[in-house]
Design a protein around this motif. Structure first.
Motif, PDB file in Angstrom:
ATOM      1  N   VAL A 211       0.849  -1.211   0.000  1.00 41.04           N
ATOM      2  CA  VAL A 211       0.000   0.000   0.000  1.00 41.04           C
ATOM      3  C   VAL A 211       0.872   1.244   0.000  1.00 41.04           C
ATOM      4  CG1 VAL A 211      -1.686   1.295   1.344  1.00 41.04           C
ATOM      5  CG2 VAL A 211      -1.921  -1.193   1.098  1.00 41.04           C
ATOM      6  N   LEU A 212       1.883   1.259   0.853  1.00 39.02           N
ATOM      7  CA  LEU A 212       2.749   2.424   0.931  1.00 39.02           C
ATOM      8  C   LEU A 212       3.550   2.599  -0.353  1.00 39.02           C
ATOM      9  CD1 LEU A 212       3.685   4.702   2.783  1.00 39.02           C
ATOM     10  CD2 LEU A 212       5.465   3.185   3.660  1.00 39.02           C
ATOM     11  N   GLY A 213       3.982   1.499  -0.984  1.00 39.36           N
ATOM     12  CA  GLY A 213       4.718   1.623  -2.235  1.00 39.36           C
ATOM     13  C   GLY A 213       3.859   2.185  -3.354  1.00 39.36           C
ATOM     14  N   ASN A 214       2.604   1.771  -3.420  1.00 35.28           N
ATOM     15  CA  ASN A 214       1.703   2.327  -4.442  1.00 35.28           C
ATOM     16  C   ASN A 214       1.492   3.815  -4.223  1.00 35.28           C
ATOM     17  OD1 ASN A 214       1.429  -0.176  -5.630  1.00 35.28           O
ATOM     18  ND2 ASN A 214      -0.353  -0.735  -4.395  1.00 35.28           N
ATOM     19  N   ALA A 215       1.352   4.210  -2.974  1.00 32.67           N
ATOM     20  CA  ALA A 215       1.148   5.640  -2.681  1.00 32.67           C
ATOM     21  C   ALA A 215       2.385   6.440  -3.062  1.00 32.67           C
ATOM     22  CB  ALA A 215       0.829   5.812  -1.194  1.00 32.67           C
ATOM     23  N   VAL A 216       3.581   5.904  -2.798  1.00 27.70           N
ATOM     24  CA  VAL A 216       4.811   6.615  -3.168  1.00 27.70           C
ATOM     25  C   VAL A 216       4.902   6.763  -4.672  1.00 27.70           C
ATOM     26  CG1 VAL A 216       7.315   6.438  -3.177  1.00 27.70           C
ATOM     27  CG2 VAL A 216       6.060   5.941  -1.088  1.00 27.70           C
ATOM     28  N   GLN A 217       4.549   5.741  -5.417  1.00 28.10           N
ATOM     29  CA  GLN A 217       4.628   5.809  -6.873  1.00 28.10           C
ATOM     30  C   GLN A 217       3.649   6.837  -7.422  1.00 28.10           C
ATOM     31  OE1 GLN A 217       6.869   4.250  -8.703  1.00 28.10           O
ATOM     32  NE2 GLN A 217       6.109   5.257 -10.553  1.00 28.10           N
ATOM     33  N   LYS A 218       2.446   6.863  -6.849  1.00 30.40           N
ATOM     34  CA  LYS A 218       1.464   7.845  -7.330  1.00 30.40           C
ATOM     35  C   LYS A 218       1.923   9.258  -6.992  1.00 30.40           C
ATOM     36  CE  LYS A 218      -2.541   4.767  -6.955  1.00 30.40           C
ATOM     37  NZ  LYS A 218      -3.835   4.531  -6.262  1.00 30.40           N
ATOM     38  N   ALA A 219       2.528   9.438  -5.834  1.00 33.16           N
ATOM     39  CA  ALA A 219       3.007  10.785  -5.461  1.00 33.16           C
ATOM     40  C   ALA A 219       4.105  11.243  -6.401  1.00 33.16           C
ATOM     41  CB  ALA A 219       3.495  10.762  -4.010  1.00 33.16           C
ATOM     42  N   LYS A 220       5.003  10.339  -6.775  1.00 31.82           N
ATOM     43  CA  LYS A 220       6.063  10.717  -7.704  1.00 31.82           C
ATOM     44  C   LYS A 220       5.500  11.068  -9.063  1.00 31.82           C
ATOM     45  CE  LYS A 220       9.813   8.078  -5.561  1.00 31.82           C
ATOM     46  NZ  LYS A 220      10.813   6.990  -5.746  1.00 31.82           N
ATOM     47  N   ASN A 221       4.454  10.369  -9.494  1.00 28.30           N
ATOM     48  CA  ASN A 221       3.835  10.703 -10.786  1.00 28.30           C
ATOM     49  C   ASN A 221       3.193  12.088 -10.761  1.00 28.30           C
ATOM     50  OD1 ASN A 221       4.619   8.218 -11.726  1.00 28.30           O
ATOM     51  ND2 ASN A 221       2.657   7.239 -11.247  1.00 28.30           N
TER      52      ASN A 221
END
Length: 1559
Positions: A211-221
């Motif tokens: 969950v945290l990895g998906n959130a980090v990826q979306k934030a970087k996008n």
């Protein structure tokens, strides 16, 4: 009172009791094995009238009365009875004492009233009592000594036995414990599945990380593309990113918890017995901080006193804290009143059974032993009531019955190899195996099944039904009952299967054998009895056994052709490599209902330690493919690396293989013979057909050492380097250096003895040179380097070290006896094929300390020719202008009188010829030509086209013998290497020569092999000077050859051969008288001109320096010798025999088929002629020069140095061709052995020439094999000659027919296909009538020698009575059921007080007095010489051959046959005929040859019996045997039943092994 051990049952501890009133008692009874138990124990052990002994586990079949029918032990019964009587006596005595005590008071009152005792009688009674007591005391002392000695021996014997049994029991306990340990350790690989709480926490952490990895990826996008913030829930993302991590939400205490699996150990016992209990138990997880349970319990056990060790476990104790004993719980489940089936399963009664009561426990010291029991149990598992699982389902069934051991768990033994046997194969991904470790369990199961099927309870009745999926019993392939699962049921009258069907309506059924893996279909008649013939019901207890067949699949294999699936070839290949052998199975997991495994066959021998993987084998044979690559599990053995030569040391090497100048291989040439012996041993070992099958290599692995077969059926050591497919492999020859592709069938396993030598091929590169075209070598450079170096001897010099992975830089130096060594690198640089690294000069400076100064010849050598110069081509030999001292090169040597040379001035023509042939073959097309003798051709020799001449017609296998026109030697080539040669290129550059002024040593007309080898070894390829004496068209040309020695001086080769003793100098018959001249100053001496001659390109090994000094050519003084003219006539013509049949002796067979023979009269004259010649010619005459052309008759010195009469046929230089007129032989001999004089000229020639009538040789000429056959049959043999026609000239041959033992010689030649009958020849004229002879009254009395006495047949021995048993020995075996017997009565039979052996010994003491055998009647008696030199009695059976005479005889006293010549036979004295023969031929009854012979090797004279059966029977017939005689037919051989000393028939092992069958 404690009972003695002898009257107590060893098993239950109860005392033996005798029958009393209505009680049967508990009597001791003896089993077949000899052990004794009470009747109660034996009844409890009875299982279907079979009792298994608890001590030795031997089965005893009970008689009809059951246990009560067993023999009672009378010794123990006697002891029990004596004990009982003694007890009764003691009771009587105690009662008597009581009565005496009551009457003692009355006795005291009456003492005074008794009369006085007679003192004299009392004294006498006391003396007698003392004497008796003394005797008793002496007897007791003797008994005491005897018992003490017996006691000491008993203690010693029993102590040794018990020590051995204690050691064996302890070893078995250790092995069982070690097995349990290994099995438990193998389970620890899957221990992580027990940590469920830790796995759960890991899943929670991983989910949070996702969950945290998906959130980090979306934030970087969003950060990189701000427009995305409108499309995403930014607040939710930020909330996820900023959410805190609560450590309390994760249970970190899980990593401090154990797996819950513990090991239980319980030891219980005393001084005499020990019970061990080991268990792997799964319980609740515990804390890792707690001391491991086993360690804690072990410490507690160590602190307790010996014999009282006791360990408790929470998981293995009851509610009161008392440890549960598996022995006790097991005994509680067993009821005393068990059913017969349950008693069958308990093969051995245990001490925990109901019969083991408290009284037996008091006697536990009497039966010491050690019991080790293994339990592998887990909780929460049960046996399903339905059908047992198969395949991987079996791996999950961990709970087994008390006697079935552990399950077939592949999961429990993951990656642990197990021994299995393949029982059935459907395809490589569907087959069944059985574990070898469970063989005993399988045997017990099979025994119980077949025992149950003998009961009526196993039969179906009309009320029974058969249902799909049910378990029934059916007969398997071997006729035994097996468990099966019903797959489908077909009711009679229906085409489709039904779910359930009554037994009496069953029509067809398909069943699956769960213990073997195969399926079978049965068609059954509508009858219950028919059903019971094929099927039986199964007992519920038999269902509890797990299936024995485990379904498996080879991991990672797919069919070779996926579109067609698995082929029948794949199944056959699988079955062929596996067979019925035990294989090793490694499991990799599970796929549905199959185990994923690989099977490996054990390697053979220590050098071949790589097992054969079945998967690799199927892939290699191209019936399967890998789904993914598989790495080999073991590394194959490697060869030792090649030994690198030392630096700055010269080494002699041979170049074995060339890839390029910077990649070629050499072999060191050492003084030892190891490399040569290795090559010879390889050929000897791997050409042996007997060992071929054991050395076959089925599945080679890359990097594996092996032996490969290359061209010309030569074997070399090799290493597998590639797998191109199509059942081929790429191999590297480690001793030669080349790589090639061979078939797998040409590979063999390498033996250990071929590993001791390192690799012989050393990879090298030519130092100081570089390719002209950058990094690649031109084809011309490689070909030129190959022609200069391949297969030749060089000296190498190494100056730089190199690593083992790079080629060794070397300098190749070609030695020359007349010049400095030639550097191959310089030659390539001069020819502009390579360039130099360092720019060194083309002419190397020679080291005078090592190399001799060069000698110069006029002209240029072949290496100095300009390769680009245009030369006018002349196809034929162009001789130099001067025939004196012409420079040549010796190209081929047959003998000193036949060798070939090439003129140096024709080298440019040779090079031009090679270019023309190469260009011609590139442009021409292949043609099919019928090659005949003397045809020119273009021949490809060693991949180079040359001119050739066909020597003979092509053979049937398309092989032609071709002479190399420009070299002189002959080679055999396949017709595919021959092509037509243009007429413009026909010719030859090789001149055949012959050395003059010498002849072969030893007086032989031909040169010895030593002389030819010596000349070939020293002059092949050498350069020299020749002088042609006289140039004519005849070949060979007579020449004088000069070659150089070590010092560079030229030596005459003829002189050198004479000096070595290999030739003789030939005297010249006529020499011109020429005054000696001074040498002209303008003409230099040959020795002077040699100093300015140029060095030849190739030189032979130098000749010794002192030869030139000893045999320096000098002009000799010439004189005139007178020639004596002699003329002789021929000897008188021979006297011709009369027409008709004559007896003549063959003296010679000529090469043209003429046969020379002498009549009987001529034979008598021949001996007289020899004596006359010996008297006249006692000395050798003086040698003179004669004119041999006018000589016809002469005297000849033969090889035996005796004089013979001869006829001179032809003059051949220093030799003449003569014929021995009295023998017919022809020979080429030196003229010094001939004397022009007639010997005994008044006696005519004694032999006449004969030719066969109407017999023509095949092909018009007699071949060598036909002449050899005639010589073998006729030479020095007296034959019958039928003279058909006399010639007009008596010296011409007669026309005859020759008969050998009545058979025509012409017929023999025609049958051997050496000749044909001439049908056109007119028949022979009729013979004249036989003249009437005068009647002569001649008295022949006293002229004839003693005639041989014809003896009668041998007498047979007296046969035993029918049914009589005799101790016999077998003297000879003819077939397994036909032998020759001997018994003791035969040897002791005497005639006139003398036995046969004594008589034979006496006769052999005077062997010279025995007369030779002159008549050979079949069946007649004689004396035959054996290999020990002694003559034994024999009878003649058959005449095998007439020339030489070979007779088949039989030694009548031994039974053996032998084939002997007539000179080994003697007349037998009549006294030996009185003894009957001592070997009686009998027929062994009870067995005969098998009706179906499965063995390949059989007896040639009796094909019904195999050699294996004969050898086995020989092994069974050693020693003394017992024979029982039977006489079924008076005319036939006696029939005998033969037994060994144990009373068993000797043929029983043959029946058991299938080599014979009952008669």
């Amino acid at each position: 009172m404690e009972q003695p051990n002898s009257i107590i049952c060893k098993f239950c501890g109860n005392a033996y009791t005798l029958p009393e009133n209505q009680s049967e008692g508990n009597l001791p009874r003896t089993l077949v094995c000899g052990h004794i138990f009470c009747t109660s124990c034996l009844e409890s052990m009875n299982c279907d009238n079979v009792v298994q002994c608890p001590e030795c586990e031997v089965d005893s079949v009970l008689p009809q009365d059951g246990v009560f029918g067993l023999q009672e032990d009378s010794r123990i019964i006697g002891i029990v009875y004596t004990t009982r009587i003694n007890k009764m006596k003691r009771l009587d005595k105690s009662n008597n004492r009581k009565k005496q005590a009551q009457s003692s008071d009355i006795s005291d009152n009456t003492v005074d009233a008794m009369q006085p005792v007679n003192l004299e009688k009392s004294t006498k009674a006391v003396d007698e009592a003392l004497a008796t007591a003394a005797e008793h005391l002496a007897m007791l002392e003797y008994l005491d000594q005897t018992l003490n000695a017996g006691l000491a021996e008993q203690v010693k014997t029993e102590q040794a036995r018990l020590e051995m049994e204690i050691s064996q029991a302890a070893d078995r306990a250790m092995r069982a414990t070690q097995k349990w340990r290994n099995m438990q350790l193998s389970k620890l690989s899957g221990l992580d599945v027990h940590f469920t709480s830790t796995h759960a926490e890991l899943c929670k952490v991983k989910a949070r990380m996702d969950v945290l990895g998906n959130a980090v990826q979306k934030a970087k996008n969003v950060q990189s593309m701000p427009l995305l913030k409108h499309c995403t829930d930014l607040d939710k993302i930020l909330e996820t990113l900023q959410a805190p991590i609560d450590k309390e939400s994760f249970n970190m205490k899980c990593i401090t918890m154990g797996c819950g699996v513990s090991v239980m150990f319980r030891s219980k016992g005393g001084n005499q017995s020990v019970d061990l209990f080991l268990k792997m138990d799964t319980g609740k997880p515990n804390s890792l901080s707690v001391v491991p349970r086993l360690q804690q319990l072990s410490s507690e056990v160590a602190q307790q006193p010996p014999g009282q060790a006791h360990v408790q476990s929470l998981a293995g104790s009851d509610g009161h804290g008392r440890a549960k004993s598996p022995l006790r719980s097991r005994n509680q489940r067993m009821s005393p009143s068990r059913s017969p089936a349950s008693r069958c399963r308990s093969l051995t009664p245990t001490r925990g059974s109901s019969c083991y009561n408290s009284k037996a426990s008091s006697q536990v010291d009497a039966t010491p032993d050690v019991i080790v029991k293994e339990f592998i149990e887990t909780q929460n598992q049960h046996v399903s009531a339905g059908a047992p699982p198969t395949g991987p389902e079996l791996a999950k069934d961990k709970r087994r019955s008390r006697r079935r051991g552990s399950s077939h768990l592949s999961g429990q033994t993951k990656n642990v190899a197990q021994k299995v046997v393949v029982t059935h194969v459907v395809n490589p991904t569907h087959f069944y195996v059985r574990y070898v470790a469970k063989k005993q369990e399988s045997d017990i199961l099979s025994k119980e099944i077949n025992t149950f099927c003998t009961l009526d309870a196993s039969c179906f009745s009309t009320a029974d039904n058969v249902q799909n999926g049910s378990i029934v019993l059916a007969k398997g392939k071997e006729g035994l009952w097996c468990r099966t699962r019903v797959l489908s049921v077909f009711q009679s009258g229906r085409d489709s299967s039904v779910e359930i069907c009554p037994v009496d309506q069953l029509g067809h059924i398909r069943i699956f054998f769960i213990d073997y893996g195969y399926t079978n279909s049965l068609t059954i008649e509508r009858d219950v009895s028919s059903v019971n013939n094929h099927l039986r019901k199964i007992n519920r207890e038999l269902v509890r056994f797990a299936p024995q067949a485990v379904r498996c699949s080879l991991k990672g294999l797919v069919p070779y052709d996926l579109s067609k699936g698995w082929s029948n070839q794949a199944q056959r290949a699988f079955c062929k490599v596996v067979g019925s052998a035990v294989v090793e199975m490694s499991s990799f997991g599970q796929d549905r209902d199959s185990l994923l495994v690989d099977l490996s066959k054990d390697p053979v021998g220590p050098s071949n330690d790589v097992p054969i993987s079945i998967r690799d084998y199927l892939v290699f044979t191209e019936v399967a493919r890998f789904y993914y690559p598989v790495k080999p599990s073991r590394r194959p053995l490697k060869y030792y690396s090649a030994v690198v030569p030392k630096i700055n040391v010269e080494h002699n090497v041979v170049v074995t293989h060339i890839n390029s100048p910077d990649d070629f291989y050499i072999q060191l040439q050492s003084d030892n013979m190891e490399s040569s012996l290795l090559k010879a041993r390889l050929q000897e070992c791997y050409n042996d057909k007997n060992a071929e099958e054991s050395l076959l290599l089925y599945c080679p692995v890359i990097g594996q050492a092996c032996v490969a077969r290359f061209d010309e059926n030569m074997w070399y050591r090799a290493e597998v380097i590639g797998n191109p497919g199509y059942r081929k492999v790429d191999v590297f020859c480690i001793d030669m250096g080349f790589m090639t592709t061979v078939l797998v069938s040409d590979l063999r396993k390498i033996k250990d003895e071929f590993f001791y030598l390192p690799a012989l091929a050393i990879q090298c590169c030519l130092s100081d040179v570089l390719p002209l075209a950058g990094e690649t070598w031109s084809d011309a450079c490689v070909k030129r380097f190959n022609s200069l170096t391949h297969g030749k001897l060089f000296t190498i010099a190494i100056t730089v070290k190199s690593s083992k992975k790079t080629p060794l830089p070397v300098k190749l130096l070609e030695s020359s006896p007349t010049d400095s060594p030639t550097n191959i690198a310089e030659v390539l640089i001069q020819e502009q094929l390579v360039c130099s690294k360092t720019g060194f000069k083309t002419n190397m400076v020679a080291d005078d300390a090592i190399w001799d100064s060069p000698l110069e010849l006029n002209g240029l050598g072949p290496l100095e020719l300009n390769a680009h110069a245009e030369v006018e081509f002349q196809p034929r030999l162009n001789l130099p202008g001067s025939l004196k001292d012409a420079k040549v090169r010796v190209s081929h040597i047959n003998s000193p009188s036949s060798f070939y040379v090439q003129f140096v001035n024709n080298d440019s023509q040779l090079k031009r010829l090679n270019e023309l042939l190469k260009k011609e073959r590139e442009l021409a097309k292949l043609q099919d030509v019928v090659w005949k003798s003397n045809m020119f051709c273009a021949a490809r020799v060693n991949q180079i086209w040359e001119r050739g001449l066909i020597c003979s017609d092509v053979s049937s296998d398309d092989i032609a013998e071709v002479m190399r026109c420009d070299h002189g030697n002959k080679v055999k080539l396949h017709v595919s290497n021959l092509q037509p040669l243009p007429a413009s290129l026909e010719g030859s550059f090789a001149l055949e020569c012959s050395l003059t002024d010498i002849k072969p040593a030893g007086g032989q007309p031909t040169w010895t092999a030593t002389a030819c080898d010596f000349m070939h070894r020293n002059l092949s390829g050498a350069s020299g000077l020749i002088t042609i004496q006289e140039l004519t068209d005849e070949r060979p040309v007579a020449v004088t050859l000069m070659c150089t020695n070590k010092t560079g001086e030229f030596v005459n080769v003829s002189d050198y051969l004479a000096y070595e003793g290999l030739a003789l100098r030939e005297r010249k018959s006529v020499e011109l008288s020429v005054p000696p001249e001074k040498p002209n100053e303008t003409e230099a001496h040959p020795c002077d001109t040699n100093k300015q001659a140029e060095t030849p390109t190739q030189a032979a090994p130098p000749l010794p320096a002192y030869i030139s000094k000893l045999y320096h050519p000098r002009p000799a003084p010439r004189t005139i010798r007178a020639v004596e003219k002699v003329q002789t006539d021929l000897y008188k013509t021979p006297e011709l025999p009369q027409l008709g049949h004559n007896h003549m002796t063959i003296s010679a067979v000529r090469e043209d088929g003429l046969i020379y023979a002498r009549t009987d009269t001529a034979e008598c004259h021949l001996e007289n002629l020899r004596k006359k010649i010996h008297q006249r010619m006692k000395t050798l005459p003086n040698q003179k020069l004669y004119t041999w052309k006018t000589v016809k008759g002469c005297a000849v010195i033969g090889p035996d140095m005796l004089w013979y009469r001869g006829q001179l046929l032809e003059v051949l230089g220093g030799h003449v061709k003569v014929q021995y007129v009295d023998y017919g032989l022809m020979e080429n001999i030196p003229v010094v052995h001939v004397y022009p004089r007639l010997l005994c000229e008044d006696i005519p020639q004694l032999c006449v020439a004969c030719q066969l009538h109407a017999t023509n040789p095949i092909g018009g000429i007699w071949h060598q094999d036909a002449i050899e056959l005639l010589t073998e049959m006729l030479l020095d043999r007296r034959v019958d000659v039928n003279v058909l026609m006399l010639p007009t000239d008596p010296r011409q041959p007669l026309t005859v027919e020759i008969f050998l033992d009545g058979l025509s010689l012409s017929t023999i030649l025609c049958n051997h296909k050496h000749a044909l009958f001439d049908q056109n020849t007119p028949p022979a004229p009729p013979l004249p009538p036989v003249p009437i002879l005068d009647i002569w009254d001649i008295d022949t009395e006293g002229l004839l020698g003693p005639r041989e006495v014809m003896l009668g047949p041998f007498t047979e021995p007296d046969l035993p009575k029918e049914g009589e048993h005799l101790n016999v020995r077998v003297k000879h075996l003819q077939t397994p059921n036909e032998v020759f017997l001997f018994w003791e009565d035969m040897a002791h039979e005497t005639v006139d007080g003398e036995t046969l052996q004594e008589c034979i010994t006496r006769i052999n003491a005077d062997v010279l007095g025995l007369l030779p055998l002159t008549s050979f009647p079949l069946g007649g008696p004689c004396l035959a010489e054996y290999s020990d030199g002694i003559y034994y009695r024999a009878k003649m059976l058959e005449i095998i051959s007439a020339e030489p005479v070979q007779i088949l005889i039989q030694h009548v006293d031994f039974g053996s046959n032998d084939t002997l010549p007539s000179n080994m036979l003697r007349q037998m004295p009549a006294e030996l005929l009185r003894f009957p023969f001592q070997a009686l031929k009998v027929h062994l009854a009870g067995f005969k040859a098998p009706s179906i012979q499965t063995e390949d090797q059989v007896l040639p004279y009796c094909p019904e019996w195999s050699i294996k059966a004969t050898q086995a029977m020989i092994d069974l017939l050693h020693g003394d045997l017992i024979a029982e005689f039977k006489y079924d037919d008076a005319s036939a051989e006696p029939s005998v039943l033969l037994y060994n000393q144990e009373g068993h028939a000797v043929f029983l092992p043959l029946l058991a092994s299938g080599l014979a069958q009952l008669d």
